[in-house]
Design an enzyme around this catalytic site. Structure first.
Site, PDB file in Angstrom:
ATOM      1  N   SER A 244     -28.917  18.473  -3.850  1.00 23.34           N
ATOM      2  CA  SER A 244     -29.912  19.097  -4.719  1.00 23.34           C
ATOM      3  C   SER A 244     -30.681  20.166  -3.960  1.00 23.34           C
ATOM      4  CB  SER A 244     -30.897  18.033  -5.192  1.00 23.34           C
ATOM      5  OG  SER A 244     -31.971  18.627  -5.867  1.00 23.34           O
TER       6      SER A 244
ATOM      7  N   TYR B  66     -36.253  10.511  -4.540  1.00 22.83           N
ATOM      8  CA  TYR B  66     -35.075  11.300  -4.912  1.00 22.83           C
ATOM      9  C   TYR B  66     -34.807  12.370  -3.836  1.00 22.83           C
ATOM     10  CZ  TYR B  66     -32.335  14.641  -7.753  1.00 22.83           C
ATOM     11  OH  TYR B  66     -31.372  15.506  -8.229  1.00 22.83           O
TER      12      TYR B  66
HETATM   13  N1  LIG Z   1     -29.906  18.813 -13.331  1.00 22.90           N
HETATM   14  C1  LIG Z   1     -30.558  19.203 -12.278  1.00 22.90           C
HETATM   15  O1  LIG Z   1     -31.573  19.921 -12.355  1.00 22.90           O
HETATM   16  C2  LIG Z   1     -30.084  18.787 -10.915  1.00 22.90           C
HETATM   17  C3  LIG Z   1     -30.641  19.425  -9.809  1.00 22.90           C
HETATM   18  C4  LIG Z   1     -30.238  19.053  -8.547  1.00 22.90           C
HETATM   19  C5  LIG Z   1     -29.295  18.064  -8.393  1.00 22.90           C
HETATM   20  N2  LIG Z   1     -28.773  17.430  -9.468  1.00 22.90           N
HETATM   21  C6  LIG Z   1     -27.798  16.347  -9.227  1.00 22.90           C
HETATM   22  O2  LIG Z   1     -26.609  16.577  -9.953  1.00 22.90           O
HETATM   23  C7  LIG Z   1     -25.999  15.309 -10.291  1.00 22.90           C
HETATM   24  C8  LIG Z   1     -25.710  15.280 -11.765  1.00 22.90           C
HETATM   25  O3  LIG Z   1     -26.908  15.435 -12.489  1.00 22.90           O
HETATM   26  P1  LIG Z   1     -26.908  16.001 -13.987  1.00 22.90           P
HETATM   27  O4  LIG Z   1     -28.040  16.945 -14.079  1.00 22.90           O
HETATM   28  O5  LIG Z   1     -25.522  16.437 -14.370  1.00 22.90           O
HETATM   29  O6  LIG Z   1     -27.343  14.695 -14.759  1.00 22.90           O
HETATM   30  P2  LIG Z   1     -26.896  14.117 -16.168  1.00 22.90           P
HETATM   31  O7  LIG Z   1     -26.490  15.202 -17.116  1.00 22.90           O
HETATM   32  O8  LIG Z   1     -27.993  13.175 -16.548  1.00 22.90           O
HETATM   33  O9  LIG Z   1     -25.571  13.319 -15.795  1.00 22.90           O
HETATM   34  C9  LIG Z   1     -25.634  12.195 -14.975  1.00 22.90           C
HETATM   35  C10 LIG Z   1     -24.260  11.573 -14.960  1.00 22.90           C
HETATM   36  O10 LIG Z   1     -24.321  10.382 -14.188  1.00 22.90           O
HETATM   37  C11 LIG Z   1     -23.714   9.338 -14.935  1.00 22.90           C
HETATM   38  N3  LIG Z   1     -24.374   8.100 -14.535  1.00 22.90           N
HETATM   39  C12 LIG Z   1     -25.684   7.809 -14.561  1.00 22.90           C
HETATM   40  N4  LIG Z   1     -25.908   6.592 -14.077  1.00 22.90           N
HETATM   41  C13 LIG Z   1     -24.697   6.088 -13.748  1.00 22.90           C
HETATM   42  C14 LIG Z   1     -24.254   4.866 -13.205  1.00 22.90           C
HETATM   43  N5  LIG Z   1     -25.123   3.913 -12.880  1.00 22.90           N
HETATM   44  N6  LIG Z   1     -22.942   4.711 -12.981  1.00 22.90           N
HETATM   45  C15 LIG Z   1     -22.053   5.690 -13.293  1.00 22.90           C
HETATM   46  N7  LIG Z   1     -22.411   6.878 -13.818  1.00 22.90           N
HETATM   47  C16 LIG Z   1     -23.718   7.063 -14.035  1.00 22.90           C
HETATM   48  C17 LIG Z   1     -23.938   9.690 -16.385  1.00 22.90           C
HETATM   49  O11 LIG Z   1     -22.953   9.048 -17.160  1.00 22.90           O
HETATM   50  P3  LIG Z   1     -22.992   9.024 -18.765  1.00 22.90           P
HETATM   51  O12 LIG Z   1     -22.625  10.388 -19.240  1.00 22.90           O
HETATM   52  O13 LIG Z   1     -21.943   8.011 -19.088  1.00 22.90           O
HETATM   53  O14 LIG Z   1     -24.381   8.613 -19.137  1.00 22.90           O
HETATM   54  C18 LIG Z   1     -23.755  11.208 -16.347  1.00 22.90           C
HETATM   55  O15 LIG Z   1     -22.389  11.597 -16.442  1.00 22.90           O
HETATM   56  C19 LIG Z   1     -26.988  14.225  -9.846  1.00 22.90           C
HETATM   57  O16 LIG Z   1     -26.554  13.720  -8.601  1.00 22.90           O
HETATM   58  C20 LIG Z   1     -28.299  14.987  -9.690  1.00 22.90           C
HETATM   59  O17 LIG Z   1     -29.145  14.386  -8.745  1.00 22.90           O
HETATM   60  C21 LIG Z   1     -29.127  17.785 -10.739  1.00 22.90           C
END
Ligand SMILES: NC(=O)c1ccc[n+]([C@@H]2O[C@H](COP(=O)([O-])OP(=O)(O)OC[C@H]3O[C@@H](n4cnc5c(N)ncnc54)[C@H](OP(=O)(O)O)[C@@H]3O)[C@@H](O)[C@H]2O)c1
Length: 142
Positions: free
Chosen positions: A27, A40
């Protein structure tokens, strides 16, 4: 570390060459912590460290460890409102920039879209600049 939707898509094997490329997602908070989400931030810093060690350990194998460090992106990670937050990068733009980087640099170690660069390199311009960056960020969001 939960996989992202994009990781799930890639792991379905759309592009064969990605199969041996674990994609740890860190991140923008990996190098400059956000006091808004301290635990986090700490886990992302740890993952960044872990990815470097893993890459070194696997350097003589065909496995390529590629870290993706997203900026603040329009997903529902932080709740429904994040998906439409104008301060967040549109998900479509993020994915297309990431795919461009992956396609253009087969040896990439860290995938960094332009928007995340100030955070990623904040610490590399001296302590004073880092402190100013840290203060400025927190005065805006907290
Ligand atoms: N969005 C941001 O601003 C941002 C910024 C920096 C870093 N990140 C990082 O990018 C990554 C993805 O984030 P995102 O923004 O794409 O989030 P997201 O849209 O909420 O997606 C999260 C994903 O994780 C899956 N998930 C959640 N809990 C789980 C569990 N216990 N076991 C298996 N799968 C699980 C969810 O599955 P379901 O679809 O089945 O619910 C979903 O596919 C994360 O590591 C996050 O920290 C995001």
């Amino acid at each position: 570390m939960p996989p992202s939707r994009s990781e799930k898509t890639w792991s379905r094997g759309e592009t064969r060459s990605y199969r041996k490329r674990p994609l740890p997602q860190t991140s923008w908070v990996q190098c400059v912590p956000s006091a808004f989400v301290p635990t986090y931030s700490a886990t992302k810093a740890a993952l960044h460290s872990y990815a470097q060690s893993l890459r070194f350990q696997l350097r003589q194998t065909s496995i390529q460890v590629i870290e993706i460090a997203p900026p603040y992106v329009q997903t529902e990670l932080g709740g429904k409102s994040q998906a439409t937050d104008p301060n967040a990068m549109p998900l479509k733009d993020f994915i297309s920039e990431v795919m461009e980087i992956l396609k253009s640099d087969p040896h990439v170690e860290e995938v960094l879209v332009k928007r995340v660069l100030p955070h990623r390199y904040a610490a590399e311009h001296g302590r004073e600049n880092y402190d100013a960056f840290f203060e400025e960020y927190h005065s805006r969001v907290m």
